[in-house]
Scaffold this motif. Structure first.
Motif, PDB file in Angstrom:
ATOM      1  N   ALA A 152       0.910 -12.112  -7.424  1.00 22.45           N
ATOM      2  CA  ALA A 152       2.135 -12.456  -6.703  1.00 22.45           C
ATOM      3  C   ALA A 152       2.264 -11.604  -5.444  1.00 22.45           C
ATOM      4  N   PRO A 153       2.766 -12.193  -4.340  1.00 15.73           N
ATOM      5  CA  PRO A 153       2.922 -11.426  -3.104  1.00 15.73           C
ATOM      6  C   PRO A 153       4.207 -10.599  -3.091  1.00 15.73           C
ATOM      7  N   LEU A 154       4.132  -9.487  -2.385  1.00 17.54           N
ATOM      8  CA  LEU A 154       5.282  -8.622  -2.137  1.00 17.54           C
ATOM      9  C   LEU A 154       5.339  -8.327  -0.650  1.00 17.54           C
ATOM     10  N   PHE A 155       6.498  -8.568  -0.055  1.00 17.21           N
ATOM     11  CA  PHE A 155       6.736  -8.184   1.337  1.00 17.21           C
ATOM     12  C   PHE A 155       7.803  -7.109   1.353  1.00 17.21           C
ATOM     13  N   ASP A 186      10.026  -1.192  15.944  1.00 13.72           N
ATOM     14  CA  ASP A 186       9.759  -0.021  15.112  1.00 13.72           C
ATOM     15  C   ASP A 186      10.018  -0.282  13.633  1.00 13.72           C
ATOM     16  N   TRP A 187       9.845  -1.523  13.216  1.00 13.61           N
ATOM     17  CA  TRP A 187       9.884  -1.845  11.789  1.00 13.61           C
ATOM     18  C   TRP A 187       8.462  -1.791  11.240  1.00 13.61           C
ATOM     19  N   LEU A 188       8.309  -1.098  10.132  1.00 10.80           N
ATOM     20  CA  LEU A 188       7.033  -0.984   9.431  1.00 10.80           C
ATOM     21  C   LEU A 188       7.021  -2.004   8.304  1.00 10.80           C
ATOM     22  N   ARG A 189       6.030  -2.898   8.302  1.00 15.40           N
ATOM     23  CA  ARG A 189       5.977  -3.986   7.333  1.00 15.40           C
ATOM     24  C   ARG A 189       4.686  -3.909   6.523  1.00 15.40           C
ATOM     25  N   VAL A 190       4.815  -4.161   5.242  1.00 12.65           N
ATOM     26  CA  VAL A 190       3.658  -4.208   4.342  1.00 12.65           C
ATOM     27  C   VAL A 190       3.680  -5.515   3.570  1.00 12.65           C
ATOM     28  N   LEU A 191       2.550  -6.179   3.545  1.00  7.62           N
ATOM     29  CA  LEU A 191       2.347  -7.335   2.672  1.00  7.62           C
ATOM     30  C   LEU A 191       1.312  -6.933   1.640  1.00  7.62           C
ATOM     31  N   ALA A 192       1.647  -7.073   0.373  1.00  7.66           N
ATOM     32  CA  ALA A 192       0.759  -6.643  -0.709  1.00  7.66           C
ATOM     33  C   ALA A 192       0.709  -7.712  -1.783  1.00  7.66           C
ATOM     34  N   ARG A 193      -0.263  -7.554  -2.693  1.00  9.05           N
ATOM     35  CA  ARG A 193      -0.431  -8.498  -3.790  1.00  9.05           C
ATOM     36  C   ARG A 193      -0.519  -7.744  -5.103  1.00  9.05           C
ATOM     37  N   ALA A 194       0.192  -8.226  -6.105  1.00  4.76           N
ATOM     38  CA  ALA A 194       0.212  -7.568  -7.415  1.00  4.76           C
ATOM     39  C   ALA A 194      -1.137  -7.705  -8.115  1.00  4.76           C
TER      40      ALA A 194
END
Length: 209
Positions: A147-150, A201-209
């Motif tokens: 599952a994706p996490l933003f 200046d927003w830090l964004r991460v897209l990750a997957r479980a």
């Protein structure tokens, strides 16, 4: 200038609780400052493309419900979760078809493997640095495999408390730089797919479980 200090009994030491109290008091005013979801299409649409159709989605730190409404309007089964009752009252009006829950994201009241994705826009930034691994471990527990996490926070160092809305409790913000932030995701078992810092200046991460 910040307001005059108040008695310790009225100002809890936990910055998360102080921030929640502020949002409880100013939720309608805060909602007026939230941009329309259309302004976030460049973030919302790519993330939504990673979800199954009619997915069960956790909007963690849903605030006044703008994003929860956007996902619900596209057929997703959305649970909007926030610690602030004041924010959830506004979210009930903004996202009437979403299910809402008052939660502390450090201890999620959901069983394992419940959600097909988690959207966490501008909410982890209110969590103290040492508590973020606990939050991420909880998120990974309730997400289904792959599952994706933003998640997004403000880029920077250290922390600050702001008093924009004139409350004595203020809002606590905890800033991150890219590598340490991404490392917390990897350490809790996520696969980090993207790390970006935008012009705001927003830090964004897209990750997957």
């Amino acid at each position: 200038m910040p307001p005059e200090p108040v008695d310790d009994a009225d100002t809890p030491p936990d910055p998360v609780v102080r921030t929640r109290r502020t949002y409880d008091r100013v939720a309608p005013e805060y909602d007026e400052t939230v941009p329309d979801a259309a302004e976030l299409a460049s973030l919302l649409e790519p993330f939504e493309s990673r979800l199954p159709r009619e997915s069960r989605l956790l909007d963690l730190g849903c605030g006044p419900g703008r994003d929860a409404a956007w996902f619900a309007d596209r057929g997703h089964d959305v649970v909007g979760a926030d610690l602030s009752v004041g924010q959830l009252r506004v979210a009930r009006e903004q996202a009437p078809t979403a299910r809402l829950a008052q939660v502390d994201m450090r201890s999620l009241p959901f069983v394992a493997d419940t959600f097909d994705g988690c959207w966490c826009l501008a909410s982890l930034l209110h969590v103290p640095h040492p508590d973020v691994p606990e939050v991420l471990a909880e998120v990974r527990r309730v997400l289904r495999p792959d599952a994706p996490l933003f998640a997004s926070v403000k880029h920077g160092e250290g922390s600050e408390t702001t008093y924009r809305y004139g409350t004595e409790t203020g809002r606590a913000f905890f800033h991150w730089s890219p590598e340490p932030f991404a490392d917390r995701f990897e350490a809790t078992g996520f696969e980090v797919r993207e790390v970006q810092v935008d012009e705001g200046d927003w830090l964004r991460v897209l990750a997957r479980a």
